[in-house]
Design an enzyme around this catalytic site. Sequence first.
Site, short mmCIF file in Angstrom:
data_model
loop_
_atom_site.label_atom_id
_atom_site.label_comp_id
_atom_site.label_asym_id
_atom_site.label_seq_id
_atom_site.Cartn_x
_atom_site.Cartn_y
_atom_site.Cartn_z
N ASP A 58 0.84 -1.20 0.00
CA ASP A 58 0.00 0.00 0.00
C ASP A 58 0.88 1.26 0.00
OD1 ASP A 58 -3.18 0.46 1.12
OD2 ASP A 58 -1.80 2.16 1.11
N ILE A 59 0.47 2.23 -0.79
CA ILE A 59 1.28 3.47 -0.86
C ILE A 59 1.25 4.26 0.45
CG2 ILE A 59 1.19 3.79 -3.37
CD1 ILE A 59 -1.07 5.93 -2.73
N PHE A 80 -0.48 6.33 -10.26
CA PHE A 80 -1.86 6.01 -10.63
C PHE A 80 -2.69 5.60 -9.42
CE2 PHE A 80 0.43 4.65 -14.57
CZ PHE A 80 -0.26 5.41 -15.50
N LYS A 84 -11.44 5.57 -7.32
CA LYS A 84 -11.93 6.42 -8.41
C LYS A 84 -13.44 6.41 -8.63
CE LYS A 84 -11.54 2.95 -12.00
NZ LYS A 84 -11.28 2.65 -13.39
N SER A 124 -7.56 14.54 -13.19
CA SER A 124 -8.77 14.31 -13.96
C SER A 124 -9.37 15.62 -14.41
CB SER A 124 -9.77 13.56 -13.07
OG SER A 124 -11.05 13.59 -13.63
N TYR A 149 -14.42 12.47 -4.54
CA TYR A 149 -13.40 11.98 -5.47
C TYR A 149 -12.76 13.15 -6.21
CZ TYR A 149 -11.33 10.33 -9.80
OH TYR A 149 -10.46 10.14 -10.85
N LYS A 153 -8.78 14.82 -6.03
CA LYS A 153 -7.86 15.09 -7.14
C LYS A 153 -7.40 16.55 -7.09
CE LYS A 153 -7.61 11.12 -8.96
NZ LYS A 153 -6.35 10.39 -8.98
N LEU A 200 -19.80 4.97 -18.70
CA LEU A 200 -20.56 4.64 -19.91
C LEU A 200 -20.02 3.43 -20.68
CD1 LEU A 200 -22.85 5.44 -21.85
CD2 LEU A 200 -21.19 6.87 -23.05
N PHE A 218 -28.52 8.73 -19.31
CA PHE A 218 -28.85 9.70 -18.26
C PHE A 218 -29.08 11.09 -18.84
CE2 PHE A 218 -26.01 6.86 -15.43
CZ PHE A 218 -27.08 6.07 -15.06
N ASP A 295 -23.87 15.49 -13.11
CA ASP A 295 -23.35 15.43 -14.48
C ASP A 295 -23.37 16.81 -15.13
OD1 ASP A 295 -22.67 12.81 -14.61
OD2 ASP A 295 -24.30 12.17 -15.93
#
Length: 336
Positions: A58-59, A80, A84, A124, A149, A153, A200, A218, A295
């Site tokens: 584990d990091i 990475f 997520k 992201s 999330y 980031k 998706l 959606f 969204d």
Amino acid sequence: MKVLVTGGMGYIGSHTCVQMIEAGMEPIIIDNLCNAKDAVLDRIEALTGTKPQFYLGDIRDEAFLDGGFNQHDIKAVIHFAGLKAVGESVAKPLEYYDNNVNGTLVLARSMRKAGVKSIVFSSSATVYGDPEVVPITEDSPTGQTTNPYGRSKYMVEECLSDLFNAESDWSITLLRYFNPVGAHPSGTMGEDPQGIPNNLMPFIAQVAVGRRESLSVFGNDYPTPDGTGVRDYIHVMDLADGHIAALKAVGEKAGLHIYNLGTGKGSSVLEMVDAFGKACGAPIAYEMCPRRPGDIAECWASTDKAERELGWKATRSVAEMTADTWKWQSNNPHGY
Ligand code: NAD
Ligand code: UD1
């Protein structure tokens, strides 16, 4: 060149390791396998003829990281590892901040101790929130995130920027991915989501292979040409190549380097459904549903900066993204 790849067993990390080996680099993988299978390692070996060194851990375990840096002459890190899933992050904010933010701080501390000061971070397009204008350039405002999330980031971007402001000998590269999709063209590696896919493409792929009955679209009342959401889908192989281009162009240059990784072209949900139907030879069943909370209508990247400074440009088409996803999904209906 030895490069530590955290989360290298995951979807984007595994494809990047393949491309790194092809480019003559030596990835050293660290992963706790919380969202990956160890079969990935054999697939990388089958494709490249090289089995990368893999350390299960584990990091957030600093002693474990220190050991890795002591054992290898690491030149840079591609980071990475992280959680997520947007919906899960709303239910488990502490877990997300601990893994994504704290995990990065522990990693950076261990890197500093080892004198490794080059990091490429998986950020992201979510850090841009709902953009005022498209295409989105790297200097567009960030921080208007809508979930833990996305905030994790954004927070990591801020932490790493502050680190660079304090210690200007670091090379810190923030890569803001748009919508990664697709699979290795061999059909042996791809995305393997656990449970019901949130995104998706994996959802469409599972409808195509018969694991799900139909796709819920959606929202069809967005101010877009066909009313459905528009995104910048990028082939995972192009994304993988973008990391190598970034390492080569700026990985040894002290600085805070920020790049969008996208194609510069938007596609709607219905366009993706149509393209996938062509790839798999049968129409994808779907039904119109209400919008998904959080969204946005549309989002695509300005790719000028990456093209100019990294000499990198995505080249793979939506037809290749859907064809490669279908090859992976039909060859591996239940993933790895
Ligand atoms: P993934 O879940 O397939 O890969 C992440 C890997 O990190 C997994 O193998 C997991 O086991 C590992 N991991 C997680 N926490 C860890 C920890 N504490 N210690 C060690 N290993 C750990 O995800 P992905 O799609 O490959 O994404 C990679 C990175 O890119 C993530 O940081 C993600 O947030 C970011 N990103 C992904 C997308 C996307 O759509 N896939 C978009 C933008 C950004
Ligand atoms: C989502 C995340 C984003 C993350 C990205 C990549 C949200 C709000 N955002 O982006 O933070 O970085 O994934 O992991 O979740 N769609 C459907 N039906 C589905 C699934 C999706 O119609 O079953 C539509 C969505 O409304 C959207 C498009 O397809 O218009 C793409 O959705 P998705 O793949 O989830 O990516 P994003 O929402 O762009």
